[in-house]
Design a protein around this motif. Sequence first.
Motif, PDB file in Angstrom:
ATOM      1  N   ALA A 152       0.834  -1.206   0.000  1.00  0.00           N
ATOM      2  CA  ALA A 152       0.000   0.000   0.000  1.00  0.00           C
ATOM      3  C   ALA A 152       0.868   1.254   0.000  1.00  0.00           C
ATOM      4  CB  ALA A 152      -0.928  -0.009   1.207  1.00  0.00           C
ATOM      5  N   GLU A 153       1.974   1.232   0.751  1.00  0.00           N
ATOM      6  CA  GLU A 153       2.864   2.395   0.789  1.00  0.00           C
ATOM      7  C   GLU A 153       3.511   2.629  -0.572  1.00  0.00           C
ATOM      8  OE1 GLU A 153       5.696   2.657   3.925  1.00  0.00           O
ATOM      9  OE2 GLU A 153       4.262   2.085   5.481  1.00  0.00           O
ATOM     10  N   THR A 181       2.302   1.792  -3.501  1.00  0.00           N
ATOM     11  CA  THR A 181       1.254   2.308  -4.375  1.00  0.00           C
ATOM     12  C   THR A 181       1.017   3.796  -4.120  1.00  0.00           C
ATOM     13  OG1 THR A 181       0.162   0.160  -4.511  1.00  0.00           O
ATOM     14  CG2 THR A 181      -1.174   2.095  -5.027  1.00  0.00           C
ATOM     15  N   ALA A 182       1.017   4.189  -2.850  1.00  0.00           N
ATOM     16  CA  ALA A 182       0.817   5.604  -2.507  1.00  0.00           C
ATOM     17  C   ALA A 182       1.957   6.463  -3.028  1.00  0.00           C
ATOM     18  CB  ALA A 182       0.682   5.759  -0.992  1.00  0.00           C
ATOM     19  N   ASP A 237       1.333   6.913  -6.668  1.00  0.00           N
ATOM     20  CA  ASP A 237       0.196   7.814  -6.880  1.00  0.00           C
ATOM     21  C   ASP A 237       0.637   9.264  -6.705  1.00  0.00           C
ATOM     22  OD1 ASP A 237      -1.485   5.685  -7.339  1.00  0.00           O
ATOM     23  OD2 ASP A 237      -2.332   5.675  -5.313  1.00  0.00           O
ATOM     24  N   ASP A 238       1.467   9.522  -5.712  1.00  0.00           N
ATOM     25  CA  ASP A 238       1.927  10.884  -5.440  1.00  0.00           C
ATOM     26  C   ASP A 238       2.866  11.403  -6.522  1.00  0.00           C
ATOM     27  OD1 ASP A 238       0.466  10.929  -3.107  1.00  0.00           O
ATOM     28  OD2 ASP A 238       2.168  10.467  -1.801  1.00  0.00           O
TER      29      ASP A 238
END
Length: 202
Positions: free
Chosen positions: A75-76, A78-79, A82-83
Amino acid sequence: MADSHDTPSPPRRRRSDARRSIDAILNATRIVLSQRPDANMEDIAAAAGVTRQTVYAHFPSRDALVAALVEVAAAEYTALLDDADLDTAPPVVALTRFLGAGWRFLDRYPLVQNAAAAGIPRPENDPHDVVPPRLERLIRRGQRAGDFDASVPAGWLTAAVFGLQHTAAAQIGNGSLTAQEAEDLCLEGTLRLCGAVVRPAG
């Protein structure tokens, strides 16, 4: 009249305390397994500053704990991607950010370089499944814009970029390169590989 000391903690506080314990355990797991892939639950509990019973209260087994950490790590990552605005930033900028996100992730989770030794399972939303298509989409966008060499298949370039980054990471691991040297060389090699055209600002 009931003694105020016998009043149970509010549910919200108990949830908050549990969340802090879980976060401490996961963070300790990340650090300990990066240093000692064969570390056991007692080692992790000591690093987290909790009892082994507390660890087992949240995670019934080492496998369950490692699986939870893997999901958090995925999840990290992916974040981070995304950023990076990979679909909107100028292609060369986006590619540089893509690599930077990967280095930040590996710096925080070096254990993924030794996944087999640590017994790390594949997460449900495995970055190996979702990240390559994002990079390939970015490269195709750059090729259409004329910022990357369009004569080389985007799929091949995608695989080659990951190969460069994995090689650079391995050389950090064996001490051949510092982290900064590896990051700089990987970026230079990737831009050359993709035939990147760096456009002047303004």
